[in-house]
Write an enzyme that holds these catalytic residues in place. Structure first.
Site, PDB file in Angstrom:
ATOM      1  CG  HIS A 117      -0.218  -0.139   2.518  1.00  0.00           C
ATOM      2  ND1 HIS A 117      -0.263  -1.266   3.289  1.00  0.00           N
ATOM      3  CD2 HIS A 117       0.600   0.716   3.174  1.00  0.00           C
ATOM      4  CE1 HIS A 117       0.477  -1.112   4.356  1.00  0.00           C
ATOM      5  NE2 HIS A 117       1.012   0.091   4.312  1.00  0.00           N
TER       6      HIS A 117
HETATM    7  C1  T46 Z   1       3.241   0.326   6.732  1.00  0.00           C
HETATM    8  C2  T46 Z   1       3.883  -0.988   7.017  1.00  0.00           C
HETATM    9  C3  T46 Z   1       5.365  -0.895   7.120  1.00  0.00           C
HETATM   10  C4  T46 Z   1      -3.656  -0.523  13.779  1.00  0.00           C
HETATM   11  O1  T46 Z   1      -4.716  -0.729  14.373  1.00  0.00           O
HETATM   12  N1  T46 Z   1      -2.831   0.499  14.152  1.00  0.00           N
HETATM   13  C5  T46 Z   1      -1.639   0.744  13.536  1.00  0.00           C
HETATM   14  O2  T46 Z   1      -0.936   1.687  13.933  1.00  0.00           O
HETATM   15  C6  T46 Z   1      -1.264  -0.081  12.436  1.00  0.00           C
HETATM   16  C7  T46 Z   1       0.056   0.171  11.690  1.00  0.00           C
HETATM   17  C8  T46 Z   1      -2.107  -1.100  12.059  1.00  0.00           C
HETATM   18  N2  T46 Z   1      -3.264  -1.314  12.715  1.00  0.00           N
HETATM   19  C9  T46 Z   1      -4.127  -2.427  12.304  1.00  0.00           C
HETATM   20  C10 T46 Z   1      -4.765  -2.269  10.938  1.00  0.00           C
HETATM   21  C11 T46 Z   1      -4.904  -3.708  10.466  1.00  0.00           C
HETATM   22  O3  T46 Z   1      -6.115  -4.239  10.943  1.00  0.00           O
HETATM   23  O4  T46 Z   1      -3.321  -3.606  12.239  1.00  0.00           O
HETATM   24  C12 T46 Z   1      -3.753  -4.434  11.170  1.00  0.00           C
HETATM   25  C13 T46 Z   1      -2.589  -4.758  10.241  1.00  0.00           C
HETATM   26  O5  T46 Z   1      -2.218  -3.572   9.526  1.00  0.00           O
HETATM   27  P1  T46 Z   1      -1.637  -3.609   8.042  1.00  0.00           P
HETATM   28  O6  T46 Z   1      -2.297  -4.691   7.275  1.00  0.00           O
HETATM   29  O7  T46 Z   1      -1.719  -2.220   7.482  1.00  0.00           O
HETATM   30  O8  T46 Z   1      -0.107  -4.025   8.332  1.00  0.00           O
HETATM   31  P2  T46 Z   1       1.135  -3.973   7.345  1.00  0.00           P
HETATM   32  O9  T46 Z   1       2.268  -4.621   8.040  1.00  0.00           O
HETATM   33  O10 T46 Z   1       0.781  -4.488   5.999  1.00  0.00           O
HETATM   34  O11 T46 Z   1       1.443  -2.406   7.184  1.00  0.00           O
HETATM   35  C14 T46 Z   1       1.965  -1.702   8.290  1.00  0.00           C
HETATM   36  C15 T46 Z   1       1.393  -0.296   8.319  1.00  0.00           C
HETATM   37  O12 T46 Z   1      -0.040  -0.358   8.332  1.00  0.00           O
HETATM   38  C16 T46 Z   1       1.825   0.516   7.128  1.00  0.00           C
HETATM   39  O13 T46 Z   1       1.544   1.881   7.367  1.00  0.00           O
HETATM   40  O14 T46 Z   1       3.826   1.165   6.064  1.00  0.00           O
HETATM   41  O15 T46 Z   1       3.382  -1.639   8.195  1.00  0.00           O
END
Ligand code: T46
Length: 131
Positions: A48
């Site tokens: 993303h």
């Molecule tokens: C990025 C990469 C490096 C939260 O509730 N709070 C938070 O601060 C974050 C980061 C995530 N979440 C929740 C949202 C989703 O339900 O945790 C779950 C997993 O998040 P996501 O699928 O976005 O995780 P990644 O590892 O794909 O991405 C994350 C960050 O979201 C993103 O900003 O740059 O790590």
């Protein structure tokens, strides 16, 4: 694409090393810290972009690759040092993969969590870049 890796101070000591991320080392004030850990072998994270969020990413332990894409070029960056971080500017598509066993990814973010700041579809990202 410009890859912005920032060296962090490393204070060496017989008792171990200490690195610090202080004000002025990164170009934003951190409003949030999160970390990825226990990432299974072969798993991919990210996939993303953010409209406004800036982030600073450090491999606190082990290693992983960050793929950065600005809509024109794509670069792979390996992070494997706790005394160095990668700045990910807003408007950059990122993917993270190749996590080593025990790899820990620390992220300092310029804003609180906001799902509206995410662009999770690559075609939408390309449209965003040409706006
Ligand atoms: C990025 C990469 C490096 C939260 O509730 N709070 C938070 O601060 C974050 C980061 C995530 N979440 C929740 C949202 C989703 O339900 O945790 C779950 C997993 O998040 P996501 O699928 O976005 O995780 P990644 O590892 O794909 O991405 C994350 C960050 O979201 C993103 O900003 O740059 O790590």
């Amino acid at each position: 694409m410009k890859i912005i890796k920032i060296k962090l101070p490393k204070i060496k000591d017989r008792r171990g090393n200490l690195s610090v991320i202080e004000k002025d080392v990164i170009p934003f004030v951190s409003k949030r810290v999160y970390y990825l850990y226990d990432v299974p072998s072969g798993a991919k994270r990210g996939g993303h972009a953010h409209k406004n969020l800036q982030q600073f990413v450090v491999a606190l332990s082990g290693s992983f690759d960050v793929i950065l894409d600005n809509g024109k070029t794509r670069e792979r960056v390996t992070l494997n040092r706790p005394d160095e971080g990668l700045l990910i500017e807003n408007g950059t598509w990122r993917e993270m993969e190749n996590f080593s066993s025990g790899g820990i990814c620390l992220v300092l973010a310029s804003a609180e969590y906001d799902e509206w700041d995410y662009i999770r579809d690559y075609d939408d990202f390309l449209k965003f870049k040409t706006q």
